[in-house]
Design a protein around this motif. Structure first.
Motif, short mmCIF file in Angstrom:
data_model
loop_
_atom_site.label_atom_id
_atom_site.label_comp_id
_atom_site.label_asym_id
_atom_site.label_seq_id
_atom_site.Cartn_x
_atom_site.Cartn_y
_atom_site.Cartn_z
N SER A 115 -9.17 11.98 24.35
CA SER A 115 -8.59 11.01 24.02
C SER A 115 -7.33 11.39 23.11
O SER A 115 -6.43 10.61 22.79
N GLY A 116 -7.19 12.50 22.52
CA GLY A 116 -6.17 12.97 21.69
C GLY A 116 -6.42 13.41 20.50
O GLY A 116 -5.30 13.59 19.53
N LYS A 117 -7.72 13.28 19.97
CA LYS A 117 -8.00 13.25 18.57
C LYS A 117 -7.61 14.82 17.81
O LYS A 117 -6.93 14.84 17.11
N THR A 118 -7.92 15.79 18.38
CA THR A 118 -7.70 17.25 17.90
C THR A 118 -6.28 17.33 18.26
O THR A 118 -5.70 17.92 17.25
N THR A 119 -5.64 17.15 19.26
CA THR A 119 -4.05 17.14 19.39
C THR A 119 -3.37 16.43 18.34
O THR A 119 -2.45 16.98 17.76
N LEU A 120 -3.98 15.25 17.95
CA LEU A 120 -3.25 14.62 16.77
C LEU A 120 -3.57 15.29 15.52
O LEU A 120 -2.54 15.57 14.89
N LEU A 121 -4.64 15.72 15.30
CA LEU A 121 -4.87 16.77 13.93
C LEU A 121 -4.03 17.94 13.73
O LEU A 121 -3.36 18.24 12.91
N ARG A 122 -3.85 18.45 15.12
CA ARG A 122 -3.15 19.87 15.06
C ARG A 122 -1.64 19.69 14.80
O ARG A 122 -0.90 20.28 14.48
N ALA A 123 -1.31 18.46 15.32
CA ALA A 123 0.26 17.88 15.37
C ALA A 123 0.48 17.63 13.84
O ALA A 123 1.48 18.08 13.17
N ILE A 124 -0.24 17.07 13.22
CA ILE A 124 -0.28 16.83 11.75
C ILE A 124 -0.33 17.86 10.87
O ILE A 124 0.73 18.18 10.03
N ALA A 125 -0.92 18.94 11.30
CA ALA A 125 -0.92 20.40 10.69
C ALA A 125 0.05 21.18 11.20
O ALA A 125 0.44 22.24 10.21
N VAL A 184 5.89 13.15 11.31
CA VAL A 184 4.83 13.34 10.32
C VAL A 184 5.43 13.21 9.07
O VAL A 184 6.30 14.31 8.67
N LEU A 185 5.02 12.23 7.96
CA LEU A 185 5.61 12.48 6.63
C LEU A 185 4.43 12.51 5.81
O LEU A 185 3.49 11.85 5.78
N PHE A 186 4.73 13.39 4.99
CA PHE A 186 3.84 13.49 3.64
C PHE A 186 4.42 13.02 2.29
O PHE A 186 5.47 13.55 2.27
N ASN A 187 3.63 11.93 1.86
CA ASN A 187 4.56 11.33 0.79
C ASN A 187 6.02 11.08 0.89
O ASN A 187 6.89 11.17 -0.10
N GLY A 188 6.57 10.69 2.24
CA GLY A 188 7.72 10.33 2.58
C GLY A 188 8.76 11.14 2.98
O GLY A 188 9.90 11.27 3.38
N MET A 210 0.72 -1.10 -0.15
CA MET A 210 0.12 -0.16 -0.07
C MET A 210 0.96 1.32 -0.05
O MET A 210 1.92 1.42 0.83
N SER A 211 0.81 2.19 -1.01
CA SER A 211 1.22 3.42 -1.00
C SER A 211 0.81 4.28 0.18
O SER A 211 -0.27 4.23 0.65
N ILE A 212 1.56 5.22 0.54
CA ILE A 212 1.21 5.98 1.96
C ILE A 212 1.53 7.43 1.61
O ILE A 212 2.65 7.94 0.96
N ALA A 213 0.38 7.97 1.70
CA ALA A 213 0.25 9.47 1.54
C ALA A 213 0.79 10.18 2.78
O ALA A 213 1.31 11.39 2.77
N LEU A 214 0.30 9.75 4.04
CA LEU A 214 0.41 10.22 5.29
C LEU A 214 0.81 9.26 6.38
O LEU A 214 0.17 8.23 6.42
N ALA A 215 2.09 9.25 6.96
CA ALA A 215 2.71 8.21 7.87
C ALA A 215 2.96 9.29 9.27
O ALA A 215 3.48 10.06 9.22
N ILE A 216 2.13 8.71 10.17
CA ILE A 216 2.52 9.25 11.56
C ILE A 216 3.26 8.33 12.42
O ILE A 216 2.93 7.16 12.41
N GLU A 217 4.28 8.35 12.80
CA GLU A 217 5.33 7.71 13.51
C GLU A 217 5.51 7.90 15.02
O GLU A 217 6.02 9.01 15.39
N THR A 218 4.79 7.24 15.79
CA THR A 218 5.18 7.33 17.26
C THR A 218 5.14 8.74 17.83
O THR A 218 6.02 9.18 18.40
N LEU A 219 4.17 9.37 17.55
CA LEU A 219 4.08 10.76 18.04
C LEU A 219 3.81 10.82 19.49
O LEU A 219 2.90 10.12 20.26
N GLU A 220 4.70 11.67 20.11
CA GLU A 220 4.24 11.94 21.68
C GLU A 220 4.28 13.43 21.85
O GLU A 220 4.55 14.39 21.47
N LYS A 221 3.25 13.95 22.79
CA LYS A 221 2.87 15.09 23.09
C LYS A 221 2.19 15.24 24.34
O LYS A 221 1.42 14.51 24.71
#
Length: 352
Positions: free
Chosen positions: A41-51, A61-65, A1-12
């Motif tokens: 639960s961390g939903k919005t924090t995760l979204l804001r970390a991606i952004a 966080v990786l966009f297309n690698g 599977m190709s990956i557009a967005l990869a989130i790797e072991t995020l800590e906040k």
């Protein structure tokens, strides 16, 4: 599977509070993934970390690698839609949608004719053609949310992030917009993550659901996977409704009050566990040999059905299930119930 967005072991963390604890998630190109979980639960924090609106203390966080830590907010090309719409009140609909295009550096800014063409096409896409000159105060909540979505799409985002996009709307408008968003996603094909605490919304809209609890992902899967095959007692109780009974697993059978309630759990280790049974998997039986006797303590309307609550001896929680409105027994009646399907998880896991 190709990956557009990869989130790797995020800590906040926020002070002493761990908001994200090693969160990892891969999202395929064009996939629509729901982030679902209770408040905190961390939903919005995760979204804001991606952004890039929150700085993670660990992970990436990786966009297309490409590691987004090397990118500016503008270079990330994130389309972000907030629950509060965040429209500019002093700008009309056209200028709100055009804002991201006009804000680009001069060398990257489209010509005026291109901006007008793109904005007009987006307003038709979100079914707001003809409302270009209206201001946000002249729109309904559903229309404002569609303007916010058109503005996010205008910059041709790599990833579209939606934070409780329908949270401020009434139930009827929410339902209409859900269907519309699913159809819009099918047409545009943007890689999309959206935060919601509405289980029905997550199951109806998403290709996959990531369920968060206390800063961790409990399970990721298709709507069918997470609902029919929950990975934990938390997922089972959070996603939909479930009755929970303390049981002993003996030779693959769930035992309660020295009765075998449900089998087929071998080769699971024996010992204390919790049996989770959804209301639709509870049925009445005429025989107390294959069921549990109890007394009906409440009957109330539940949509097209009657929700029946039964008190069982040795169980502090009431057992709940649905019956056809005309078939519900009367209050105080003695009945026997049996279970047709259920999930078992270790007692220590469901102790909360």
């Amino acid at each position: 599977m190709s990956i557009a967005l990869a989130i790797e072991t995020l800590e906040k963390t926020f002070g002493a509070y761990p908001a994200l604890r090693g969160v990892s998630l891969d999202v395929a190109p064009g996939e629509l993934v729901a982030l679902l979980g209770p408040s905190g639960s961390g939903k919005t924090t995760l979204l804001r970390a991606i952004a890039g609106l929150e700085q993670a203390e660990g992970g990436r966080v990786l966009f297309n690698g490409i590691d987004t830590r090397r990118l500016t907010l503008r270079e990330r090309r994130i389309g972000f839609v907030f629950q509060s719409y965040a429209l500019f009140r002093h700008l009309d609909v056209f200028e709100n949608v055009a804002f991201g295009l006009r804000a680009r550096p001069r060398g990257e800014r489209p010509r005026e004719a291109q901006i007008r063409t793109r904005v007009a096409a987006l307003l038709e896409l979100v079914q707001l053609g003809g409302l270009e000159k209206r201001f946000p105060s002249q729109l309904s909540g559903g229309q404002r949310q569609r303007v916010a979505l058109a503005r996010a799409l205008a910059i041709e985002p790599q990833v579209l992030l939606l934070d409780e996009p329908f949270g401020a709307l009434d139930a009827k408008v929410r339902k209409d917009l859900r269907r519309w968003l699913r159809e819009l996603h099918a047409r545009t094909g943007h890689t999309t993550l959206f935060v919601t605490h509405d289980q029905e919304e997550a199951l109806e809209l998403s290709d996959r659901v990531a369920i968060l609890n206390q800063g961790r992902i409990e399970q990721v899967g298709t709507p069918d996977d997470v609902y029919d095959r929950p990975a934990s007692g938390f997922v089972c109780e959070f996603l939909g409704e479930a009755n929970r009974l303390p049981v002993e697993i003996v030779n693959g059978e769930a035992m309660f009050a020295q009765r075998a309630l449900l089998g087929g759990f071998g080769p699971r280790p024996g010992g204390p566990a919790f049996l989770y049974v959804r209301p639709q998997h509870v049925a009445l039986t005429d025989s107390d040999r294959d069921g549990l006797p109890g007394a009906i303590v409440a009957v109330r309307r539940h949509g097209a059905f009657k929700r029946v609550e039964v008190a069982l001896e040795g169980l502090s929680r009431r057992l709940e299930f649905d019956l056809d409105a005309g078939a519900a027994p009367s209050l105080g009646a003695t009945v026997c119930v049996r279970f047709t399907q259920g999930h078992v998880f270790p007692a220590q896991e469901g102790a909360g």
